[in-house]
Design a protein around this motif. Structure first.
Motif, PDB file in Angstrom:
ATOM      1  N   GLY A  59       0.783  -1.225   0.000  1.00 28.11           N
ATOM      2  CA  GLY A  59       0.000   0.000   0.000  1.00 28.11           C
ATOM      3  C   GLY A  59       0.814   1.274   0.000  1.00 28.11           C
ATOM      4  N   VAL A  60       2.103   1.178   0.335  1.00 28.87           N
ATOM      5  CA  VAL A  60       2.994   2.332   0.212  1.00 28.87           C
ATOM      6  C   VAL A  60       3.529   2.331  -1.216  1.00 28.87           C
ATOM      7  N   VAL A  61       3.108   3.301  -2.009  1.00 34.06           N
ATOM      8  CA  VAL A  61       3.446   3.319  -3.433  1.00 34.06           C
ATOM      9  C   VAL A  61       4.557   4.332  -3.683  1.00 34.06           C
ATOM     10  N   ILE A  62       5.634   3.850  -4.288  1.00 32.21           N
ATOM     11  CA  ILE A  62       6.788   4.687  -4.611  1.00 32.21           C
ATOM     12  C   ILE A  62       6.998   4.655  -6.115  1.00 32.21           C
ATOM     13  N   ALA A  63       6.893   5.808  -6.761  1.00 34.52           N
ATOM     14  CA  ALA A  63       7.174   5.920  -8.189  1.00 34.52           C
ATOM     15  C   ALA A  63       8.528   6.587  -8.367  1.00 34.52           C
ATOM     16  N   ASP A  64       9.168   6.304  -9.493  1.00 34.46           N
ATOM     17  CA  ASP A  64      10.492   6.812  -9.855  1.00 34.46           C
ATOM     18  C   ASP A  64      11.567   5.843  -9.374  1.00 34.46           C
ATOM     19  N   SER A  65      12.424   5.449 -10.306  1.00 36.88           N
ATOM     20  CA  SER A  65      13.430   4.424 -10.007  1.00 36.88           C
ATOM     21  C   SER A  65      14.402   4.833  -8.910  1.00 36.88           C
ATOM     22  N   LEU A  66      14.846   6.084  -8.919  1.00 39.08           N
ATOM     23  CA  LEU A  66      15.826   6.512  -7.921  1.00 39.08           C
ATOM     24  C   LEU A  66      15.184   6.623  -6.545  1.00 39.08           C
ATOM     25  N   ALA A  67      13.933   7.077  -6.499  1.00 41.03           N
ATOM     26  CA  ALA A  67      13.206   7.106  -5.226  1.00 41.03           C
ATOM     27  C   ALA A  67      13.031   5.692  -4.682  1.00 41.03           C
ATOM     28  N   ILE A  68      12.802   4.741  -5.586  1.00 45.79           N
ATOM     29  CA  ILE A  68      12.665   3.341  -5.169  1.00 45.79           C
ATOM     30  C   ILE A  68      13.973   2.830  -4.572  1.00 45.79           C
ATOM     31  N   LEU A  69      15.107   3.163  -5.187  1.00 45.53           N
ATOM     32  CA  LEU A  69      16.402   2.733  -4.647  1.00 45.53           C
ATOM     33  C   LEU A  69      16.596   3.247  -3.220  1.00 45.53           C
ATOM     34  N   VAL A  70      16.309   4.521  -3.006  1.00 46.05           N
ATOM     35  CA  VAL A  70      16.472   5.110  -1.675  1.00 46.05           C
ATOM     36  C   VAL A  70      15.518   4.456  -0.685  1.00 46.05           C
ATOM     37  N   TYR A  71      14.279   4.228  -1.101  1.00 47.92           N
ATOM     38  CA  TYR A  71      13.287   3.614  -0.220  1.00 47.92           C
ATOM     39  C   TYR A  71      13.729   2.215   0.202  1.00 47.92           C
ATOM     40  N   ILE A  72      14.165   1.420  -0.762  1.00 47.91           N
ATOM     41  CA  ILE A  72      14.598   0.052  -0.442  1.00 47.91           C
ATOM     42  C   ILE A  72      15.810   0.079   0.482  1.00 47.91           C
ATOM     43  N   ALA A  73      16.758   0.965   0.208  1.00 50.43           N
ATOM     44  CA  ALA A  73      17.959   1.060   1.043  1.00 50.43           C
ATOM     45  C   ALA A  73      17.589   1.390   2.487  1.00 50.43           C
ATOM     46  N   ARG A  74      16.655   2.309   2.673  1.00 51.59           N
ATOM     47  CA  ARG A  74      16.219   2.652   4.026  1.00 51.59           C
ATOM     48  C   ARG A  74      15.448   1.509   4.669  1.00 51.59           C
ATOM     49  N   LYS A  75      14.685   0.765   3.863  1.00 56.16           N
ATOM     50  CA  LYS A  75      13.921  -0.370   4.396  1.00 56.16           C
ATOM     51  C   LYS A  75      14.831  -1.477   4.907  1.00 56.16           C
ATOM     52  N   VAL A  76      15.921  -1.735   4.203  1.00 54.42           N
ATOM     53  CA  VAL A  76      16.808  -2.824   4.628  1.00 54.42           C
ATOM     54  C   VAL A  76      17.674  -2.415   5.814  1.00 54.42           C
ATOM     55  N   GLY A  77      17.694  -1.131   6.105  1.00 57.24           N
ATOM     56  CA  GLY A  77      18.438  -0.664   7.273  1.00 57.24           C
ATOM     57  C   GLY A  77      19.828  -0.178   6.907  1.00 57.24           C
ATOM     58  N   PRO A  78      20.577   0.282   7.911  1.00 56.80           N
ATOM     59  CA  PRO A  78      21.922   0.828   7.656  1.00 56.80           C
ATOM     60  C   PRO A  78      22.787  -0.163   6.875  1.00 56.80           C
ATOM     61  N   SER A  79      23.396   0.311   5.814  1.00 54.05           N
ATOM     62  CA  SER A  79      24.236  -0.555   4.987  1.00 54.05           C
ATOM     63  C   SER A  79      25.133   0.303   4.122  1.00 54.05           C
ATOM     64  N   HIS A  80      26.040  -0.365   3.422  1.00 46.41           N
ATOM     65  CA  HIS A  80      26.955   0.340   2.524  1.00 46.41           C
ATOM     66  C   HIS A  80      26.232   0.935   1.325  1.00 46.41           C
ATOM     67  N   TRP A  81      25.010   0.494   1.054  1.00 44.64           N
ATOM     68  CA  TRP A  81      24.316   0.968  -0.131  1.00 44.64           C
ATOM     69  C   TRP A  81      23.995   2.457  -0.073  1.00 44.64           C
ATOM     70  N   LEU A  82      23.646   2.945   1.117  1.00 37.66           N
ATOM     71  CA  LEU A  82      23.329   4.360   1.276  1.00 37.66           C
ATOM     72  C   LEU A  82      23.979   4.854   2.568  1.00 37.66           C
TER      73      LEU A  82
END
Length: 204
Positions: A59-82
């Motif tokens: 139900g949380v809808v994220i459009a735009d590929s770069l916004a999706i990358l940031v959203y996923i990175a934050r969802k997985v938690g602290p990491s080298h990705w972001l």
């Protein structure tokens, strides 16, 4: 998670690639752009711009590929990705801006001409692609990853797809050995999935 995508879209590929690299469970739902499915009311309700990819996370809808990358990175938690260290995060953001600007109107646009018949000026967009590649080549002279980090970041994922398929848009990678080595590094990451090839441009 559901990712609405189109296999020949580099924007969609970068989102699908990152979901695979991070091991986040997801379902790929193909949107048939050639049939105009992205302009139908059901899809426009997800993204009023009528563009892929779109991520639906319960139900949380994220459009735009770069916004999706940031959203996923934050969802997985602290990491080298972001990275959260200010200077490193700023470097990642710089390259996300390159992906949204110079790459979108360079290598991406050049490929849109040959693969989809887009009415861009080939000389202009190919020239922009080569200018971006030159900066990437210089950047990678003394480092493995674009954002000057020890491990890959969103910067590398954002730039990978259209750089890898640049030859389809008549952009030759032969003069950029460091960029080619960097592409191979991304392809060696656990969970990597390739971007679908087309017989176009230099790859025809």
């Amino acid at each position: 998670m559901k990712l609405y995508h189109y296999p020949l879209s580099g924007h969609a590929h970068r989102a699908a690639l990152f979901l695979s690299l991070t091991g986040v469970p997801h379902e790929l739902i193909e949107i048939d752009l050639s049939a105009g499915e992205h302009k139908q009311p059901a899809f426009l309700a997800l993204n009023t711009f009528g563009e892929v990819p779109v991520l639906d996370d319960d139900g949380v809808v994220i459009a735009d590929s770069l916004a999706i990358l940031v959203y996923i990175a934050r969802k997985v938690g602290p990491s080298h990705w972001l990275p959260t260290e200010p200077a490193a995060e700023a470097q990642v953001q710089r390259w996300l801006s390159v992906a949204a600007g110079k790459t979108a109107y360079g290598a991406c646009a050049a490929r849109l001409i040959t693969v989809f018949g887009a009415p861009f000026n080939a000389e202009e967009v190919i020239g922009r692609a080569y200018a971006t590649l030159a900066v990437m080549e210089q950047t990678l002279r003394d480092q493995r990853w674009l954002a000057s980090t020890a491990q890959p970041t969103l910067a590398d994922i954002a730039l990978y797809s259209y750089t890898a398929r640049a030859p389809e848009g008549n952009v030759d990678l032969a003069s950029y050995p460091r960029v080619q080595a960097w592409l191979r590094q991304v392809e060696e990451l656990p969970g990597f999935i390739p971007f679908q090839r087309t017989r176009a441009g230099l790859d025809a």
